[in-house]
Scaffold this motif. Structure first.
Motif, mmCIF file in Angstrom:
data_model
loop_
_atom_site.group_PDB
_atom_site.id
_atom_site.type_symbol
_atom_site.label_atom_id
_atom_site.label_comp_id
_atom_site.label_asym_id
_atom_site.label_seq_id
_atom_site.Cartn_x
_atom_site.Cartn_y
_atom_site.Cartn_z
ATOM 1 N N ILE A 39 -5.534 1.383 6.967
ATOM 2 C CA ILE A 39 -4.101 1.119 6.864
ATOM 3 C C ILE A 39 -3.540 0.710 8.224
ATOM 4 O O ILE A 39 -2.804 -0.280 8.341
ATOM 5 C CB ILE A 39 -3.358 2.349 6.306
ATOM 6 C CG1 ILE A 39 -3.792 2.606 4.857
ATOM 7 C CG2 ILE A 39 -1.845 2.161 6.400
ATOM 8 C CD1 ILE A 39 -3.378 3.953 4.316
ATOM 9 N N ARG A 68 -1.949 -1.141 -0.835
ATOM 10 C CA ARG A 68 -0.787 -1.098 -1.731
ATOM 11 C C ARG A 68 -0.401 0.319 -2.129
ATOM 12 O O ARG A 68 0.598 0.530 -2.796
ATOM 13 C CB ARG A 68 -1.061 -1.937 -2.980
ATOM 14 C CG ARG A 68 -1.148 -3.423 -2.671
ATOM 15 C CD ARG A 68 -1.328 -4.265 -3.919
ATOM 16 N NE ARG A 68 -2.664 -4.042 -4.473
ATOM 17 C CZ ARG A 68 -2.944 -3.999 -5.776
ATOM 18 N NH1 ARG A 68 -2.005 -4.153 -6.665
ATOM 19 N NH2 ARG A 68 -4.175 -3.797 -6.179
ATOM 20 N N GLY A 69 -1.197 1.316 -1.723
ATOM 21 C CA GLY A 69 -0.856 2.699 -2.021
ATOM 22 C C GLY A 69 -1.250 3.154 -3.408
ATOM 23 O O GLY A 69 -0.758 4.169 -3.896
ATOM 24 N N SER A 73 -3.290 7.509 -2.474
ATOM 25 C CA SER A 73 -1.834 7.587 -2.313
ATOM 26 C C SER A 73 -1.377 8.971 -1.859
ATOM 27 O O SER A 73 -0.344 9.096 -1.206
ATOM 28 C CB SER A 73 -1.135 7.210 -3.617
ATOM 29 O OG SER A 73 -1.528 8.082 -4.659
ATOM 30 N N ARG A 76 -0.488 9.256 1.830
ATOM 31 C CA ARG A 76 0.825 8.758 2.242
ATOM 32 C C ARG A 76 1.910 9.746 1.858
ATOM 33 O O ARG A 76 2.868 9.922 2.578
ATOM 34 C CB ARG A 76 1.109 7.407 1.602
ATOM 35 C CG ARG A 76 0.224 6.326 2.143
ATOM 36 C CD ARG A 76 0.480 5.027 1.431
ATOM 37 N NE ARG A 76 -0.478 4.047 1.886
ATOM 38 C CZ ARG A 76 -0.153 2.836 2.259
ATOM 39 N NH1 ARG A 76 1.085 2.444 2.237
ATOM 40 N NH2 ARG A 76 -1.070 1.997 2.648
ATOM 41 N N PRO A 80 3.084 10.974 5.723
ATOM 42 C CA PRO A 80 3.517 9.592 5.943
ATOM 43 C C PRO A 80 3.439 9.155 7.390
ATOM 44 O O PRO A 80 3.174 8.001 7.669
ATOM 45 C CB PRO A 80 4.964 9.579 5.455
ATOM 46 C CG PRO A 80 5.390 10.995 5.426
ATOM 47 C CD PRO A 80 4.140 11.817 5.229
ATOM 48 N N THR A 83 -0.013 7.444 8.640
ATOM 49 C CA THR A 83 -0.460 6.102 8.288
ATOM 50 C C THR A 83 -0.137 5.092 9.380
ATOM 51 O O THR A 83 -0.667 4.013 9.381
ATOM 52 C CB THR A 83 0.157 5.631 6.957
ATOM 53 O OG1 THR A 83 1.585 5.643 7.091
ATOM 54 C CG2 THR A 83 -0.285 6.492 5.813
#
Length: 87
Positions: A39, A68-69, A73, A76, A80, A83
């Motif tokens: 990422i 794209r998550g 996921s 993230r 957060p 990342t």
């Protein structure tokens, strides 16, 4: 006996629904650290998804889903700030 939905809700409520995610999954090809690196590198370097896929030996669609998550996921959602910079 209940319906399938009732049984699924019951097992989830009672903690009997373990689904390993990330590197805990037996088919995982990447570590959490590698996902953070992917990422970060995609955001900050002039590198294509296909180049990352080749480097990490996974399909290009896997890199796309990470960026794209869609895959990984939870990283993230839980971290957060992680990342943006590699560890």
């Amino acid at each position: 006996m209940g319906t399938r939905l009732q049984n699924n809700l019951d097992k989830k409520a009672k903690g009997r629904c373990y689904r390993p995610t990330g590197e805990k999954h037996h088919l995982a090809k990447l570590t959490e650290q590698q996902v953070f690196e992917i990422i970060h590198r995609y955001k900050n370097e002039n590198i294509t998804q296909q180049q990352l896929a080749n480097e990490y030996n996974i399909a290009g669609s896997g890199i796309s889903r990470i960026i794209r998550g869609i895959e990984w996921s939870y990283l993230r959602l839980n971290s957060p700030s992680q990342t943006d910079t590699p560890h």
